[in-house]
Design an enzyme around this catalytic site. Structure first.
Site, PDB file in Angstrom:
ATOM      1  N   GLY A 140      20.691  -2.168 -11.149  1.00  0.00           N
ATOM      2  CA  GLY A 140      19.931  -3.336 -11.338  1.00  0.00           C
ATOM      3  C   GLY A 140      18.878  -2.484 -11.047  1.00  0.00           C
ATOM      4  CB  CYS A 141      15.922  -4.394  -9.728  1.00  0.00           C
ATOM      5  SG  CYS A 141      16.002  -5.644  -8.662  1.00  0.00           S
ATOM      6  CG  PHE A 142      17.127  -4.544  -3.925  1.00  0.00           C
ATOM      7  CD1 PHE A 142      16.165  -3.496  -3.322  1.00  0.00           C
ATOM      8  CD2 PHE A 142      17.553  -5.711  -3.949  1.00  0.00           C
ATOM      9  CE1 PHE A 142      15.052  -4.536  -2.499  1.00  0.00           C
ATOM     10  CE2 PHE A 142      16.904  -6.411  -2.893  1.00  0.00           C
ATOM     11  CZ  PHE A 142      15.652  -6.067  -2.267  1.00  0.00           C
ATOM     12  CB  ALA A 143      21.451  -0.337  -7.938  1.00  0.00           C
ATOM     13  CB  SER A 145      14.407   1.434  -5.850  1.00  0.00           C
ATOM     14  OG  SER A 145      13.531   1.595  -5.238  1.00  0.00           O
TER      15      SER A 145
END
Length: 330
Positions: A140-143, A145
């Site tokens: 995932g994107c937040f994950a 970063s």
């Protein structure tokens, strides 16, 4: 080398970004782009910037004459699709949804006793396993970063209690309109959402425990909706006795052989990474507190760019093939 590619769900944001990358990838041949809602229409009818780039049509048909299948479906749909349309044994899979990211969900049972094991596709954590994998669960994107900001500390065994905030652009919500993705709502506006309950917490904890399997890591995460279109800015705060230089050396050593993650001594910002597959990290040490900032483009390093990075690894190509992109700096 020619890599024959199929894409499921090519009409959304991640599908569109994947197409933009693969059309210009030196080893990619797009065989089909599946979309029930757009079947028969040229890609540039949906992704209008692709006018003049390709004459490929969306299709509702599936073809097995491919080497890799990208799944850009909604969460919960990839598993259903693969069970209803079992892939040939030679076809590699890269799923951009959250269906297979967690270890307890990473096995896909198909008819005829065919079992597919998905590998978590964060190259900065699992690069060797990705190279030999049949199937990848793209992070995932937040994950992505948050993990890139914390993995060197986890490897050193230093993580304990962490307070993280992160702000994301409107494209992180997908292409379908909702009350909080309309321009009139997003403009000049921010909002916290899914406080301490975001769906990426499971995969983040799983990756951090890869390096600290016995540690009681307590990560408190408050995500924010931002009034911009793309990019993620993360700040993670924790107690840390080590000095700045030792910490910086730790981060440089961890990411030395990873082509897309960089350490900056200067304050970082979104325009450094938007439209690129980069992640940039900055450390700030004030007394006994450490703040780790990290920035990525949520649609590239946080989704489609990382998916192509994983494809490159799976097919023995240099990791950065087709991914040396120019930032939208001005």
């Amino acid at each position: 080398m020619r890599i024959r590619i199929g894409i499921i769900g090519g009409a959304g944001y991640t599908g569109g970004e994947l197409l933009r990358l693969l059309i210009n990838h030196p080893h990619a041949e797009i065989v089909f782009v599946h979309s029930n809602s757009s079947a028969g229409m040229p890609l540039h009818k949906v992704h209008q910037d692709l006018l003049g780039e390709t004459e490929i049509l969306f299709t509702s048909e599936l073809h097995q004459e491919i080497d890799v299948l990208f799944l850009c479906t909604g969460h919960g749909e990839a598993r259903k699709f693969l069970q209803a349309n079992p892939p040939a044994a030679h076809v590699k899979l890269i799923d951009l949804s959250n269906d297979f990211r967690l270890a307890e969900q990473s096995t896909l049972e198909l008819a005829g006793n065919d079992t597919i094991q998905f590998i978590y596709g964060l190259p900065e954590l699992n690069r060797d396993a990705i190279r030999t994998a049949r199937a990848i669960a793209n992070p995932g994107c937040f994950a992505t970063s948050i993990q890139l900001g914390l993995l060197p500390l986890a490897k050193a065994g230093f993580l304990n209690e962490i307070y993280t905030t992160g702000i994301t652009g409107s494209t992180g919500a997908g292409q379908s309109l909702s009350a909080t993705s309309h321009f009139s709502w997003r403009s000049n506006n921010i909002q916290a959402y899914k406080t301490l309950t975001h769906q990426h917490l499971g995969e983040i904890g799983q990756s951090l425990r890869h390096w600290q399997p016995d540690a009681a890591i307590d990560l408190s995460f408050v995500p924010w909706r931002g009034d911009f279109t793309r990019g993620i800015f993360i700040s993670s705060t924790m107690h840390m006795a080590l000095g700045y230089q030792e910490l910086e050396n730790m981060y440089i050593d961890y990411y030395t052989n990873h082509p897309f993650t960089f350490i900056s001594r200067e304050p970082i910002f979104l325009k450094q990474v938007v439209n690129t597959n980069k992640a940039i990290i900055q450390l700030e040490k004030v007394g006994e507190k450490l703040v780790v900032h990290s920035v990525i483009d949520n649609l590239l390093k946080g989704a489609s760019g990382q998916a192509v990075q994983n494809m490159n690894l799976m097919f023995g190509l240099p990791e950065d093939t087709g991914l040396r992109l120019k930032a939208g700096y001005f």
